[in-house]
Write an enzyme that holds these catalytic residues in place. Structure first.
Site, PDB file in Angstrom:
ATOM      1  N   THR A  17      -7.046  11.812  -1.520  1.00 32.78           N
ATOM      2  CA  THR A  17      -5.637  11.989  -1.161  1.00 32.78           C
ATOM      3  C   THR A  17      -4.940  10.644  -0.964  1.00 32.78           C
ATOM      4  O   THR A  17      -3.768  10.497  -1.290  1.00 32.78           O
ATOM      5  CB  THR A  17      -5.524  12.824   0.135  1.00 32.78           C
ATOM      6  N   ARG A  21     -12.210   6.445  -0.263  1.00 33.99           N
ATOM      7  CA  ARG A  21     -12.654   6.517   1.131  1.00 33.99           C
ATOM      8  C   ARG A  21     -14.130   6.905   1.161  1.00 33.99           C
ATOM      9  O   ARG A  21     -14.504   7.933   0.612  1.00 33.99           O
ATOM     10  CB  ARG A  21     -11.811   7.536   1.888  1.00 33.99           C
ATOM     11  N   SER A 112      -7.991   4.668   7.173  1.00 31.12           N
ATOM     12  CA  SER A 112      -6.929   5.352   7.926  1.00 31.12           C
ATOM     13  C   SER A 112      -7.382   5.873   9.281  1.00 31.12           C
ATOM     14  O   SER A 112      -7.799   5.115  10.135  1.00 31.12           O
ATOM     15  CB  SER A 112      -6.370   6.470   7.059  1.00 31.12           C
ATOM     16  N   HIS A 113      -7.378   7.184   9.446  1.00 33.88           N
ATOM     17  CA  HIS A 113      -7.687   7.820  10.726  1.00 33.88           C
ATOM     18  C   HIS A 113      -9.186   8.097  10.882  1.00 33.88           C
ATOM     19  O   HIS A 113      -9.600   8.658  11.893  1.00 33.88           O
ATOM     20  CB  HIS A 113      -6.924   9.134  10.814  1.00 33.88           C
ATOM     21  N   LYS A 125      -6.866   1.499  -0.139  1.00 38.86           N
ATOM     22  CA  LYS A 125      -5.679   2.136  -0.692  1.00 38.86           C
ATOM     23  C   LYS A 125      -5.078   1.176  -1.706  1.00 38.86           C
ATOM     24  O   LYS A 125      -4.925  -0.003  -1.407  1.00 38.86           O
ATOM     25  CB  LYS A 125      -4.651   2.408   0.410  1.00 38.86           C
ATOM     26  N   ASP A 276      -2.370   5.871  13.958  1.00 41.09           N
ATOM     27  CA  ASP A 276      -3.754   5.894  13.472  1.00 41.09           C
ATOM     28  C   ASP A 276      -4.221   4.486  13.101  1.00 41.09           C
ATOM     29  O   ASP A 276      -3.510   3.503  13.339  1.00 41.09           O
ATOM     30  CB  ASP A 276      -3.905   6.861  12.288  1.00 41.09           C
ATOM     31  N   ASP A 280       0.095   4.337   9.839  1.00 41.41           N
ATOM     32  CA  ASP A 280       1.069   5.179   9.146  1.00 41.41           C
ATOM     33  C   ASP A 280       1.228   6.573   9.765  1.00 41.41           C
ATOM     34  O   ASP A 280       2.136   7.305   9.405  1.00 41.41           O
ATOM     35  CB  ASP A 280       0.771   5.267   7.634  1.00 41.41           C
ATOM     36  N   THR A 343      -0.126  17.799  -0.733  1.00 40.45           N
ATOM     37  CA  THR A 343      -0.533  16.902   0.348  1.00 40.45           C
ATOM     38  C   THR A 343      -0.825  15.508  -0.193  1.00 40.45           C
ATOM     39  O   THR A 343      -1.517  15.367  -1.199  1.00 40.45           O
ATOM     40  CB  THR A 343      -1.775  17.484   1.041  1.00 40.45           C
ATOM     41  N   GLU A 363       2.218  17.582   8.052  1.00 41.96           N
ATOM     42  CA  GLU A 363       1.706  18.121   9.308  1.00 41.96           C
ATOM     43  C   GLU A 363       0.634  17.231   9.940  1.00 41.96           C
ATOM     44  O   GLU A 363       0.368  17.323  11.122  1.00 41.96           O
ATOM     45  CB  GLU A 363       1.144  19.530   9.102  1.00 41.96           C
ATOM     46  N   LYS A 375       4.100   6.571   4.763  1.00 39.49           N
ATOM     47  CA  LYS A 375       4.531   7.078   6.054  1.00 39.49           C
ATOM     48  C   LYS A 375       4.451   5.942   7.066  1.00 39.49           C
ATOM     49  O   LYS A 375       3.799   4.935   6.817  1.00 39.49           O
ATOM     50  CB  LYS A 375       3.717   8.288   6.477  1.00 39.49           C
ATOM     51  N   ARG A 494      -9.483  23.002   5.193  1.00 37.83           N
ATOM     52  CA  ARG A 494      -8.361  23.008   6.121  1.00 37.83           C
ATOM     53  C   ARG A 494      -7.607  24.326   5.965  1.00 37.83           C
ATOM     54  O   ARG A 494      -7.270  24.720   4.849  1.00 37.83           O
ATOM     55  CB  ARG A 494      -7.404  21.855   5.824  1.00 37.83           C
TER      56      ARG A 494
HETATM   57  C1  VG1 Z   1      -5.206  13.847   4.969  1.00 35.02           C
HETATM   58  C2  VG1 Z   1      -3.942  14.560   5.394  1.00 35.02           C
HETATM   59  C3  VG1 Z   1      -2.799  14.178   4.479  1.00 35.02           C
HETATM   60  C4  VG1 Z   1      -2.620  12.651   4.459  1.00 35.02           C
HETATM   61  C5  VG1 Z   1      -3.928  11.990   4.085  1.00 35.02           C
HETATM   62  C6  VG1 Z   1      -3.857  10.483   4.183  1.00 35.02           C
HETATM   63  O1  VG1 Z   1      -5.578  14.247   3.671  1.00 35.02           O
HETATM   64  O2  VG1 Z   1      -4.126  15.952   5.404  1.00 35.02           O
HETATM   65  O3  VG1 Z   1      -1.628  14.833   4.900  1.00 35.02           O
HETATM   66  O4  VG1 Z   1      -1.628  12.277   3.552  1.00 35.02           O
HETATM   67  O5  VG1 Z   1      -4.970  12.431   4.965  1.00 35.02           O
HETATM   68  O6  VG1 Z   1      -3.545  10.074   5.465  1.00 35.02           O
HETATM   69  P1  VG1 Z   1      -6.668  15.390   3.368  1.00 35.02           P
HETATM   70  O7  VG1 Z   1      -6.784  15.450   1.882  1.00 35.02           O
HETATM   71  O8  VG1 Z   1      -7.907  14.993   4.072  1.00 35.02           O
HETATM   72  O9  VG1 Z   1      -6.114  16.658   3.951  1.00 35.02           O
HETATM   73  V1  VG1 Z   1      -3.877   8.512   6.000  1.00 35.02           V
HETATM   74  O10 VG1 Z   1      -3.114   8.349   7.403  1.00 35.02           O
HETATM   75  O11 VG1 Z   1      -4.608   7.837   4.800  1.00 35.02           O
HETATM   76  O12 VG1 Z   1      -3.145   7.356   5.456  1.00 35.02           O
HETATM   77 CO    CO Z   2      -3.356   6.371   7.990  1.00 34.50          CO
END
Ligand code: VG1
Ligand code: CO
Length: 539
Positions: A17, A21, A112-113, A125, A276, A280, A343, A363, A375, A494
């Site tokens: 996404t 990762r 990310s998170h 990324k 996070d 973002d 998404t 969300e 974001k 999910r």
């Molecule tokens: C998750 C979230 C999605 C978001 C993505 C990256 O993806 O659901 O809304 O854009 O993380 O967020 P997934 O495919 O696991 O549902 V992050 O803060 O990389 O930058």
């Molecule tokens: Co992030």
């Protein structure tokens, strides 16, 4: 000295996404980063004469990966690399710096998170000249090339000192080490009414921000404490650490435990917020009060006129399909364009570039605007502070007034983690096949109105993307099913649940959504297929 190093391909360098990762251990394998980066360079026709932006959220392996990438960029003939001091940069800042410098691309080293550390996750990324992450068509080509890569180029040179601001040379390439705070702070000052927020803090407004020892610590200290005057100590866990001090930098009610405990205590501050790992995402809390990200997007959009940067008007708004429909009602009331996308933030970018939208959100604690192509966590926090400063209302009051005006989407995401990948894929395939037969069927109190896959046709580039399965009920409730594209541990299913209510805004969220959660399990046969009778994480 330029080295051409023979290598063997890995077969798993497919972006999800948001970038690549993986477990840190995976990325630490010999030539793993090198293969991926060279595959990108090869796919985009090389990087000779090009300028890139580079930095990361400070997690374990950031320092090592960044040196590798710098040396590879130089060996591949890149003209200039703009790098965050100490190898740090937030995802929003990277997008801004990329656009300001008309750079050709950028890397943010982050998962990310996801948790960091030797046993945690790492990621990369990759953004294009648009300032947003590369479209799937490009990442598919990169993946194909990564499966056939035979060699990469790297400079045999000592490590670059990234603590020193300014310009230096690596081979023939220029490296500019930048202060990553200034471009971001300046952008925020242009958008928001800093004077009003300063006055708010001067008046004793109590605020706490959790940076999880990730990249937003320095940003939050500078903006909230130094510039806006929140008391020293308002920012928790402010020092970026390789393992985030053991914290899981995911701003939600479960992982932001320290912040949540403070905000639900009797002496709670007026507002709490968290970001996070890469800055973002955002979470917004009032005194003993939580704002769902879907509501937050709707509320920010409805209040755009209060913000100097948007007071002259906005284009439309967009949300991911999984996000609650709250913002759709605001868009209708404001008479602005409204879009639903798959998404992943990359799907918003064409809509922003073509001036179809200004705001967008997901969300998953993501909100943002066309000031960049990612974001933006601190942006969302400042937006809330600005609304509060101008209206004098509390977080809870603002949210309740919103519900009174538009109704309330009770909304929650249920994650079923660590499922066997084959089991998860079969669950989704079988569910998709069964959806057309569901219309008219009743499950508990819910009757299906329609059901099908969510398919997005991009109005700008004409691409078509299938992402998730949606079941609509006759009472406007919805269930959305998707498999995560950011996890590193088996598959995560999910399940997004939404029930709309126009009268009673004080229902217990869990209790009110549980019957729908049960229907979701029943329709997808989650228990039977995964052995799980309830979700692992509720957000
Ligand atoms: C998750 C979230 C999605 C978001 C993505 C990256 O993806 O659901 O809304 O854009 O993380 O967020 P997934 O495919 O696991 O549902 V992050 O803060 O990389 O930058
Ligand atoms: Co992030």
């Amino acid at each position: 000295m330029l080295k051409i190093v023979p290598t063997t391909p890995y077969d798993d360098q497919k972006m999800g996404t948001a970038g690549l990762r993986k477990k840190s251990k995976t990325v630490e394998q010999p030539n793993y980063v090198e293969n991926f980066v060279q595959s990108i360079f090869d796919t985009i026709g090389g990087v000779e004469g090009k300028t890139f932006v580079l930095g990361g959220d400070g997690r374990y392996f950031n320092k090592i990966a960044i040196q590798k990438i710098m040396k590879m960029a130089a060996a591949n003939g890149m003209k200039k690399l703009i790098v965050g001091q100490d190898g740090l940069i937030s995802t929003p800042t990277s997008s801004r710096v990329l656009l300001d410098n008309k750079a050709d691309g950028g890397f943010v080293l982050t998962a990310s998170h996801n948790p960091g550390g030797k046993n945690g996750d790492f990621g990369i990324k990759y953004a294009t000249a648009t300032g947003g992450q590369c479209p799937t068509a490009v990442s598919d080509k990169i993946y194909e090339n990564s499966k056939n890569i035979r060699e990469y180029k790297i400079l045999d040179a000592p490590d670059v000192d990234l603590s020193r601001l300014g310009t230096q040379k690596l081979g023939n390439m220029e490296i500019e080490v930048i202060d990553y705070l200034t471009p971001y702070v300046e952008m925020m000052e242009e958008i928001f009414d800093f004077a009003a927020i300063k006055k708010l803090f001067a008046g004793g407004f109590r605020f706490v921000f959790d940076a999880f020892n990730a990249v937003t610590g320095p940003y939050a200290k500078k903006i909230f404490e130094d510039i806006l005057g929140a008391p020293q100590g308002s920012v928790l866990n402010a020092v970026p650490m390789e393992d985030f001090g053991g914290l899981h930098p995911d701003p939600n009610l479960i992982y932001a435990k320290q912040l949540v405990d403070i905000m639900y205590s009797d002496n709670a501050p007026d507002m709490g917020a968290a970001n996070d790992g890469d800055g973002d995402r955002n979470m917004i809390l009032g005194k003993k009060f939580f704002v769902t990200p879907s509501d937050s997007l709707a509320i920010l959009t409805d209040n755009y006129r209060l913000i100097p940067g948007y007071k002259n008007g906005i284009f439309g708004v967009a949300k991911s399909a999984a996000t609650s429909t709250a913002v759709s009602r605001v868009a209708k009331a404001l008479g602005i364009g409204y879009y639903e996308v798959p998404t992943g933030w990359k799907y918003f970018c064409n809509l922003m570039d073509s001036h179809r939208i200004t705001f967008c959100g997901e969300e998953s604690f993501g909100t943002g605007s066309s000031h960049i192509r990612e974001k933006d966590g601190i942006w969302a926090v400042l937006f809330w502070l600005n609304i509060i400063a101008v209206t004098g209302k509390s977080v809870e009051q603002i949210t309740r007034e919103h519900w009174a005006k538009y109704g309330r989407s009770y909304y929650m995401r249920n994650d079923y983690d660590g499922i066997d990948v084959a089991v998860a894929n079969k669950l989704m395939a079988d569910l998709e096949a069964k959806l057309p037969t569901l219309a008219g069927q009743t499950f508990g109190d819910f009757t299906v109105r329609s059901a099908g896959a969510f398919i997005y046709n991009d109005p700008v580039d004409g691409s078509s993307t299938k992402n998730g399965l949606v079941v609509y009920f006759t009472d406007n409730s919805r269930i959305v099913y998707r498999l995560s594209g950011t996890g590193t541990n088996g598959a995560t299913l999910r399940v997004y649940l939404e029930r709309f209510e126009t009268q009673d805004f004080d229902k217990n969220m869990l209790e009110f959504l549980e019957p729908l959660a049960e229907v979701a399990r029943q329709i997808a046969e989650i228990g039977m297929r995964t052995g799980k009778t309830k979700a692992d994480v509720l957000t």
